[in-house]
Scaffold this motif. Structure first.
Motif, PDB file in Angstrom:
ATOM      1  N   GLN A   1       0.975  -1.300  -0.017  1.00  0.00           N
ATOM      2  CA  GLN A   1      -0.039   0.123   0.030  1.00  0.00           C
ATOM      3  C   GLN A   1       0.876   1.371  -0.425  1.00  0.00           C
ATOM      4  O   GLN A   1       0.111   2.332  -0.271  1.00  0.00           O
ATOM      5  CB  GLN A   1      -0.792   0.152   1.145  1.00  0.00           C
ATOM      6  N   ALA A   2       2.284   1.079   0.126  1.00  0.00           N
ATOM      7  CA  ALA A   2       2.834   2.331   0.015  1.00  0.00           C
ATOM      8  C   ALA A   2       3.286   2.885  -1.425  1.00  0.00           C
ATOM      9  O   ALA A   2       4.038   2.200  -2.240  1.00  0.00           O
ATOM     10  CB  ALA A   2       4.389   1.943   0.567  1.00  0.00           C
ATOM     11  N   GLU A   3       2.606   3.720  -1.729  1.00  0.00           N
ATOM     12  CA  GLU A   3       2.689   4.107  -3.020  1.00  0.00           C
ATOM     13  C   GLU A   3       3.953   4.734  -3.498  1.00  0.00           C
ATOM     14  O   GLU A   3       4.519   4.487  -4.748  1.00  0.00           O
ATOM     15  CB  GLU A   3       1.791   5.280  -3.282  1.00  0.00           C
ATOM     16  N   VAL A   4       4.653   5.294  -2.589  1.00  0.00           N
ATOM     17  CA  VAL A   4       6.132   5.867  -2.864  1.00  0.00           C
ATOM     18  C   VAL A   4       7.129   4.793  -3.325  1.00  0.00           C
ATOM     19  O   VAL A   4       7.838   5.159  -4.252  1.00  0.00           O
ATOM     20  CB  VAL A   4       6.395   6.575  -1.749  1.00  0.00           C
ATOM     21  N   LEU A   5       6.953   3.642  -2.573  1.00  0.00           N
ATOM     22  CA  LEU A   5       7.975   2.613  -3.030  1.00  0.00           C
ATOM     23  C   LEU A   5       7.627   2.023  -4.482  1.00  0.00           C
ATOM     24  O   LEU A   5       8.698   1.933  -5.029  1.00  0.00           O
ATOM     25  CB  LEU A   5       7.839   1.442  -1.911  1.00  0.00           C
TER      26      LEU A   5
ATOM     27  N   ALA B   1      -2.554  -3.065  -6.782  1.00  0.00           N
ATOM     28  CA  ALA B   1      -2.561  -2.804  -5.185  1.00  0.00           C
ATOM     29  C   ALA B   1      -3.220  -1.629  -4.778  1.00  0.00           C
ATOM     30  O   ALA B   1      -3.746  -1.666  -3.652  1.00  0.00           O
ATOM     31  CB  ALA B   1      -0.988  -2.905  -4.650  1.00  0.00           C
ATOM     32  N   ASN B   2      -3.135  -0.609  -5.445  1.00  0.00           N
ATOM     33  CA  ASN B   2      -3.867   0.621  -5.195  1.00  0.00           C
ATOM     34  C   ASN B   2      -4.455   1.151  -6.433  1.00  0.00           C
ATOM     35  O   ASN B   2      -4.166   1.997  -7.200  1.00  0.00           O
ATOM     36  CB  ASN B   2      -2.940   1.703  -4.631  1.00  0.00           C
TER      37      ASN B   2
ATOM     38  N   SER C   1      -5.397   5.193  -6.373  1.00  0.00           N
ATOM     39  CA  SER C   1      -4.248   6.192  -5.968  1.00  0.00           C
ATOM     40  C   SER C   1      -4.001   7.232  -6.939  1.00  0.00           C
ATOM     41  O   SER C   1      -3.909   6.763  -8.195  1.00  0.00           O
ATOM     42  CB  SER C   1      -2.893   5.156  -5.792  1.00  0.00           C
ATOM     43  N   GLU C   2      -4.023   8.037  -6.586  1.00  0.00           N
ATOM     44  CA  GLU C   2      -3.867   9.311  -7.616  1.00  0.00           C
ATOM     45  C   GLU C   2      -2.554   9.638  -7.994  1.00  0.00           C
ATOM     46  O   GLU C   2      -2.382   9.844  -9.204  1.00  0.00           O
ATOM     47  CB  GLU C   2      -4.096  10.829  -6.839  1.00  0.00           C
ATOM     48  N   GLU C   3      -1.438   9.431  -7.197  1.00  0.00           N
ATOM     49  CA  GLU C   3      -0.158   9.326  -7.382  1.00  0.00           C
ATOM     50  C   GLU C   3       0.393   8.301  -8.373  1.00  0.00           C
ATOM     51  O   GLU C   3       1.249   8.635  -9.591  1.00  0.00           O
ATOM     52  CB  GLU C   3       0.621   9.028  -6.140  1.00  0.00           C
ATOM     53  N   ILE C   4      -0.326   7.177  -8.587  1.00  0.00           N
ATOM     54  CA  ILE C   4       0.224   6.258  -9.302  1.00  0.00           C
ATOM     55  C   ILE C   4      -0.426   6.545 -10.737  1.00  0.00           C
ATOM     56  O   ILE C   4       0.136   6.365 -11.644  1.00  0.00           O
ATOM     57  CB  ILE C   4      -0.349   4.859  -8.897  1.00  0.00           C
ATOM     58  N   TRP C   5      -1.633   6.821 -10.634  1.00  0.00           N
ATOM     59  CA  TRP C   5      -2.181   7.363 -12.196  1.00  0.00           C
ATOM     60  C   TRP C   5      -1.455   8.469 -12.714  1.00  0.00           C
ATOM     61  O   TRP C   5      -1.197   8.476 -13.904  1.00  0.00           O
ATOM     62  CB  TRP C   5      -3.809   7.801 -12.054  1.00  0.00           C
TER      63      TRP C   5
END
Length: 927
Positions: free
Chosen positions: A584-588, A615-616, A619-623
């Motif tokens: 769940q850690a988007e940064v990683l 996994a997410n 998630s805005e960051e991943i998109w």
């Protein structure tokens, strides 16, 4: 009549003075005659006057006094003149005082009304006067700045300044004496005449008597000269008793005396000599007294006296090695050897004397012989064994060390030195013997572990370290965690990686509470990384992750460590483990995808992001990372599709902003037909309706209208945005700048004023208001606004940095000092000081302050851009390359000048290095 013969008795009151209040005839009804002077001011006119004393003479008035002023010289005063004070009668009364106060208040009020006008006119006059009659410093300031460009050859070509005086003026104060040649003197003596010659040094006539032979005796002249010099030196020496004014110390210095400048007065030296003599006579066996006496004589230049004293001291103190060593130091080389030989015979067990004896030998063979004789006398001296071993080659050193460890079994250094010279098998035996002899030393165990690692036996390393901990604990040795950590760092620097990791694993948990483990381990890892021991830090992170595998913070710290100190392979391996434990850690996920992308492996980055989507899913960051990956690789259709999906699955204001910026960037290309800009406007209109409090949507909306040359639409958008986001300072600034660009200066001022009312004590708004006035060439108004801004925001680095360059050149330095006092660690102030030194062409100082600025704030893009431009103009290629590398590792994202270039829509696909070059070109060199 009285009858004859009778006598009359005289009345008592006759001739007497009348009683008080008596008036003649008042009893018979008489009233008498009275005047105002008789009755006085306190009497009525009907009162009876008091005439018994007669009338007193009237006092003289001031006027009469002035008329009868005594003009005698005895009555004259230098300050007051004749008589008393000239101002004894003051004509100034209270009415005059009140009137003067009223007039003064009126004048003060009128003066305040005209103060601004008068001060402005005075400033204009001063400025005009300075322009017409500038200071010499200002006249030559440009020439002084140009002096930095003058080459060495040009400096050397400047002619020397000659003497402009004429011949008469040059010779006015110069007296020249030309001595007569010897032939003339000889001829004069031959004729029997006396000769007077002028001494060129003193200008005095010196008689030279003639000789009978008629020839000049030059030998006698030389003797007379020497006699005269002796007389002068004798007079100078008399000054010690105070008879002359010649300074003996300075005189001897001028003559370049051989006496060293020890800085002590002659009387002090005599006192010290007497005191030391008293000490020697009182206690002749006191060695320090003899040493001090010898050194005193040495300092005063009497070396032979010093040698004699120290040899006498050696006789009186034959058992003091300090005296013998001092005696050897003071003697010449040959004599020193004999002195040391005598000392060694007297003190055969002195290690220092034997070492000094070896140092006096110049041949290596003789030094070895001295050390071997010394070891015969002192076989248990570790220092002698070490010095002797250093003179031998490897094989002889091994033999010596074998004997040394037998004589000094408790010396760890000798055991370890022997182990290093032995073969692998023999070294193991030596170390085992060393552990038996010294069971409480950890260095033997660590050396054994290094030995096993050096011989490719890594499995034994961990066992040896674990056994060492247990053995030392059993022998009562306290396991000091910090000392073992230092040993691990030293082992890593020596190349023993497995040993350092084994030490970390064995001691990392010693002496730490369970609740403090995470914090302590992270601090230890950071400290070891700063010490230049990345393997120790990596081992600490590995142990921490093994104990806390689900801690996202530890994975992040470890990932950043690998990014800064590791390789791409170690970083990617760590990130793969990290996302397995913390999905769940988007940064990683994003760090892993970015690492693959920067390595050029775009498919691998896509696969990582696809796993991250699973996994997410929302998630805005991943998109947004996936969109950036596709857009940077010119996959615009894929990016559009991803943005459309993102707006459905993660509908946030930031996603809409990125979608609008993507269309805006595509519409700004030369080959675009404008459809993308319209699409961006539609997205933004939808975005401001859904997310009216998201200020960046309003800013982009207005900027696109400005790009389309529709300032009216942009003003309307900014107005709507300000109503929705009144706390957004950038929105207010954009609207004010737009009003200024369209020629509405008054309206721009009004906008900034409203913004300051809604957002008080905001330095950005004050700075923009000041710059508006400066761009309108209203420097006086700008200065007043700066003063007000400083009152509201006294610790604003932005304002202080702007204030430094608003000052005239002579006042900038003092203003920068004030700024540093208020904002010592503000990067904008430090950058302003760096530019100030740059403007003054102080290249070294400027470079030092640029380094200080980026050290305090590495995310400040303006400092990097100015620093890069500075090195481009004044630095070497190596210095410029160093700045570029440091910039790439820092990755700055903020800064006023930086954002103007980095966030310009035409530079949306440029790399950070390209943006650095563009920003540096856009900057102006400070003047």
């Amino acid at each position: 009549m009285h009858a004859p013969g009778t006598t009359m008795k005289k009345k008592l009151f006759l001739g007497s003075q009348a009683p008080l209040g008596y008036v003649a005839g008042v009893g018979r009804g008489a009233t008498g005659f009275t005047t105002r002077s008789d009755i006085g001011p306190a009497r009525e006119s009907s009162d009876v006057p008091d005439d018994r004393h007669g009338q007193q003479p009237a006092k003289k008035s001031r006027k009469d006094d002035d008329d009868d002023e005594d003009l005698n010289d005895a009555n004259f005063d230098e300050f007051n003149g004749y008589g008393g004070s000239l101002f004894s009668k003051d004509p100034y009364d209270k009415d005059d005082e009140e009137a003067d106060a009223i007039y003064e208040a009126v004048d003060k009020r009128m003066d305040e009304r005209r103060k601004d006008y008068r001060e402005a006119r005075l400033r204009v006059e001063i400025e005009k006067y300075r322009q017409e009659r500038p200071k010499i410093q200002q006249q030559f300031s440009d020439l002084k700045r140009q002096l930095s460009d003058v080459s060495t050859d040009e400096w050397n070509a400047i002619p020397e300044v000659g003497d402009a005086r004429n011949k008469k003026q040059r010779n006015a104060r110069t007296e020249k004496f030309t001595p007569l040649p010897d032939s003339v003197l000889a001829g004069a003596l031959a004729s029997g005449q006396g000769v007077n010659a002028i001494d060129p040094a003193t200008g005095l006539a010196s008689p030279f008597p003639g000789v009978a032979s008629g020839e000049l005796d030059l030998r006698k002249i030389g003797q007379a000269r020497n006699t005269l010099m002796d007389i002068k030196l004798t007079q100078a020496s008399d000054s010690v008793s105070g008879q002359t004014v010649v300074d003996p110390k300075g005189y001897l210095t001028d003559l370049q005396s051989m006496i060293p400048n020890h800085g002590a007065d002659i009387s002090d030296v005599k006192k010290a000599r007497l005191l030391l003599k008293s000490v020697r006579e009182t206690n002749p066996n006191h060695a320090p007294a003899w040493i001090a006496s010898a050194r005193l004589e040495e300092v005063t230049g009497k070396l032979q006296n010093a040698r004699n004293l120290i040899m006498e001291g050696a006789e009186m103190c034959p058992n003091s090695e300090d005296v013998w060593l001092e005696a050897a130091r003071l003697q010449a080389a040959d004599m020193a050897k004999s002195v040391i030989a005598q000392a060694v015979r007297q003190l055969p067990h002195s290690v220092r004397l034997w070492i000094r004896a070896a140092e006096l030998e110049t041949e290596k063979r003789l030094q070895k012989r001295v050390y071997r004789k010394a070891l015969e006398q002192i076989p248990n001296s570790v220092r002698l064994w070490k010095n002797a071993v250093e003179l031998e080659d490897a094989e002889d050193a091994r033999i010596l060390l074998s004997r040394a460890v037998e004589c000094c079994p408790t010396s760890v250094e000798l055991w370890l030195a022997l182990a290093r010279l032995e073969t692998y098998e023999n070294a193991r035996k030596v170390l085992n013997k060393a552990r038996e002899s010294i069971p409480t030393d950890r260095q033997i165990w660590i050396t054994a572990a290094k030995l096993e690692e050096a011989n490719k036996n890594s499995k034994m390393v961990r066992k040896i370290i674990e056994r060492s901990i247990k053995s030392l604990s059993d022998n009562g040795v306290e396991i000091n965690r910090e000392l073992w950590m230092k040993d691990a760092v030293e082992a890593e620097k020596a190349g023993s990686i497995a040993t350092c990791q084994a030490i970390i694993e064995s001691v990392i948990e010693i002496g730490i509470e369970d609740e403090d483990r995470k914090h302590t381990w992270l601090a230890d890892a950071e400290q070891r990384a700063n010490q230049g021991a990345p393997e120790c830090a990596r081992a600490i992170y590995g142990h921490a992750l093994a104990v806390f595998p689900a801690k996202k913070s530890i994975w992040l710290r470890a990932a950043f460590f690998e990014k800064n100190h590791g390789t791409k392979e170690t970083l990617e391996a760590l990130l793969q483990k990290a996302v397995a434990y913390c999905p769940q850690a988007e940064v990683l996920w994003l760090m892993g995808a970015k690492s693959k992308w920067q390595a050029g492996d775009v498919p691998a980055a896509r696969s990582i992001l696809s796993l991250a989507f699973k996994a997410n899913p929302n998630s805005e960051e991943i998109w947004l990372a996936a969109v950036k990956l596709e857009s940077e690789n010119d996959e615009y259709d894929s990016a559009r599709r991803l943005l459309a999906k993102a707006q459905k699955s993660a509908p946030t204001g930031r996603v809409l902003m990125k979608a609008a910026k993507f269309e805006w960037a595509l519409g700004s290309r030369p080959e675009s037909k404008g459809r993308e800009l319209q699409a961006a406007l539609d997205i933004l209109e939808t975005g401001v309706e859904k997310y009216p409090n998201f200020a960046k949507l309003w800013m982009m909306y207005g900027q696109i209208w400005c790009q389309l040359k529709r300032p009216d639409k942009a003003k309307e958008v900014y107005g709507r945005g300000i109503k929705a986001c009144p706390d957004s300072v950038p929105l207010w600034v954009l609207l004010a700048n737009l009003e200024e660009e369209t020629g509405m200066l008054i309206k721009a001022r009004s906008v900034i004023e409203k913004a300051r009312l809604r957002n008080p004590c905001n330095d950005v708004l004050w700075l923009e208001a000041i710059r508006i006035e400066c761009r309108a060439d209203k420097k006086d108004i700008a200065s007043k606004m700066m003063a007000k801004a400083m009152q509201e925001c006294p610790a604003s680095g932005r304002l202080w940095a702007e204030a430094i360059f608003m000052e005239a050149r002579p006042g900038r330095k003092s203003k920068s000092v004030d700024a540093l006092k208020k904002c010592e660690h503000d990067p904008r102030v430090l950058l302003a000081v760096s530019r100030l030194f740059w403007a003054e062409r102080k290249i070294g100082k400027a470079r030092e302050w640029f380094n200080r600025t980026i050290k305090i704030e590495q995310d400040f893009g303006d400092a990097w851009a100015y620093f890069y431009k500075f090195e481009t103009l004044h630095g070497t290629a190596e210095q410029r390359e160093e700045v570029r590398k440091r910039f790439l590792s820092a990755e700055p994202r903020h800064g006023e000048e930086w954002n103007k270039v980095a966030k310009h829509i035409e530079n949306w696909k440029k790399t950070p290095e390209e943006i650095l070059v563009l920003c540096a070109k856009a900057l102006q060199e400070p003047t």
